[in-house]
Enzyme design. Structure first.
Site, mmCIF file in Angstrom:
data_model
loop_
_atom_site.group_PDB
_atom_site.id
_atom_site.type_symbol
_atom_site.label_atom_id
_atom_site.label_comp_id
_atom_site.label_asym_id
_atom_site.label_seq_id
_atom_site.Cartn_x
_atom_site.Cartn_y
_atom_site.Cartn_z
ATOM 1 N N ASP A 3 -2.683 2.466 -6.262
ATOM 2 C CA ASP A 3 -1.689 2.558 -5.186
ATOM 3 C C ASP A 3 -1.624 1.352 -4.264
ATOM 4 O O ASP A 3 -0.953 1.410 -3.232
ATOM 5 C CB ASP A 3 -1.926 3.824 -4.363
ATOM 6 C CG ASP A 3 -3.273 3.822 -3.652
ATOM 7 O OD1 ASP A 3 -4.145 3.017 -4.022
ATOM 8 O OD2 ASP A 3 -3.452 4.636 -2.725
ATOM 9 N N GLU A 4 -2.281 0.260 -4.601
ATOM 10 C CA GLU A 4 -2.153 -0.927 -3.757
ATOM 11 C C GLU A 4 -2.384 -2.194 -4.561
ATOM 12 O O GLU A 4 -3.067 -2.188 -5.579
ATOM 13 C CB GLU A 4 -3.100 -0.873 -2.555
ATOM 14 C CG GLU A 4 -4.567 -0.862 -2.887
ATOM 15 C CD GLU A 4 -5.442 -0.925 -1.642
ATOM 16 O OE1 GLU A 4 -5.110 -1.678 -0.704
ATOM 17 O OE2 GLU A 4 -6.473 -0.224 -1.626
ATOM 18 N N ASP B 64 0.858 -1.185 0.000
ATOM 19 C CA ASP B 64 0.000 0.000 0.000
ATOM 20 C C ASP B 64 0.895 1.235 0.000
ATOM 21 O O ASP B 64 1.668 1.450 0.937
ATOM 22 C CB ASP B 64 -0.901 -0.019 1.240
ATOM 23 C CG ASP B 64 -1.997 1.032 1.187
ATOM 24 O OD1 ASP B 64 -2.181 1.645 0.124
ATOM 25 O OD2 ASP B 64 -2.677 1.229 2.217
#
EC number: 2.7.7.7
Length: 352
Positions: free
Chosen positions: A105-106, A11
């Site tokens: 983003d993860e 993350d």
């Protein structure tokens, strides 16, 4: 972790805001948010300085300004965020093909059968985070656990820029102390409902039974019961295999001869072999060399090939460099193209 799965959840730390702080140093030490600044606008994200004032994602900009009057709000640059996410995904692929992106983003990574870093999921997560920082100047947090549920929870334990490992022998103790607030699917209203019936932590759920839980949360009861025991049997949802592998470097100083470019390729080739190792079952069909010149124009020369040959890269360099027209070179890259599916009979050949 024995025969257990090894799942990593990566993350990125306040991803959009972090990119803005990286690209614009004047934003680094001030409360910053990304989003619109109109009266009806909402925020996409904020940096940690802004979060200290209570500013959160999805918050109306007008409320954020009330909480933090000196908050700087910038409009997002989605093209930059997508390109950076693509670069991060490329880093992931150096270690495993089993990647489930959740957003820009993860992502989840299954490294159960990974051979790099002696097969250690902990070391792989550390290496990935180091690669992201060294190459993109961004930080990421990671959770390492036997399943997706626990890995996602763990990635939040040591944020920002940290990681948490939950080995199989630690699962019971970790889950027992876990607040039900942290279980995906339990929002404020559901938590309040559970709380009224005496359920606050996973330990409370473990002492109950599914029928009692069904009376409170309906169909979610079975999932809640399993997660409270640390059980999550979901596999990664891997969208597709990568079609290519690339490595490139932006040089500290422009270079102006083909021999200098060759030295860069010699170095990149060794790194490419390392990155190729996790993809040893893939059939190579193409090689390429990329050059970016001083004026930021670039050229790529490719040819069919069924093995990773250093000599062929040098030959392609000669063709690419002939297009320089006396311009300096600021970036050199190597690419490999893969067949759509792994070759069943043909083993990958590496010509050293």
């Amino acid at each position: 972790m024995g025969n257990q799965k090894k799942i990593i959840h990566i993350d990125m730390d306040c991803f959009y805001a972090a990119i803005e702080m990286r690209d614009f140093p004047e934003y680094q030490n001030i409360p910053l948010a990304v989003g619109g600044d109109g009266p009806r606008s909402v925020l996409c994200t904020s940096n940690y300085q802004a979060r200290q004032f209570g500013v959160r994602s999805a918050m109306p900009a007008i409320k954020a300004k009330q909480l933090c009057p000196h908050l700087k709000i910038v409009h997002g640059r989605m093209d930059v965020y997508k390109e950076t996410s693509k670069n991060i995904r490329e880093i992931f692929s150096r270690y495993t093909d089993l990647i489930e992106p959740l957003s820009l983003d993860e992502a989840y990574l299954d490294v159960t059968d990974a051979t790099m870093c002696q097969g250690s999921a902990t070391l792989i997560a550390e290496r990935i985070r180091a690669d992201i920082f060294n190459e993109l100047n961004l930080t990421a947090s990671a959770g390492i656990a036997p399943n997706k549920f626990l890995a996602k929870i763990a990635s939040d334990e040591n944020k920002p820029n940290g990681q948490c490992v939950i080995t199989p022998d630690k699962v019971a103790n970790f889950v027992e102390q876990l607040s039900l607030k942290k279980i995906p699917g339990i929002g404020p209203k559901t938590f309040e409902k559970l709380n009224r019936h005496g359920y606050v932590t996973c330990a409370d759920v473990r002492q109950s039974n599914i029928r009692a839980l069904q009376n409170i949360v309906g169909k979610f009861a079975n999932s809640l019961y399993l997660k409270s025991h640390g059980v999550d049997n979901r596999d990664l949802e891997v969208s597709r295999q990568r079609k290519s592998l690339a490595i490139e470097t932006t040089l500290a100083h422009d270079i102006s001869t083909q021999d200098e470019c060759k030295l860069v390729i010699d170095s990149l080739y060794q790194k490419l072999l390392t990155r190729l190792a996790p993809h040893s079952n893939r059939e190579i069909i193409r090689q390429g060399v990329k050059l970016k010149f001083t004026d930021f124009n670039q050229t790529t020369v490719e040819t069919q090939s069924n093995e990773c040959q250093q000599a062929l890269f040098i030959s392609l360099l000669s063709k690419a460099y002939s297009r320089s027209n006396k311009r300096g070179v600021r970036l050199v890259g190597l690419t490999l193209g893969f067949a759509d599916s792994p070759g069943e009979s043909q083993q990958l050949s590496l010509s050293l």
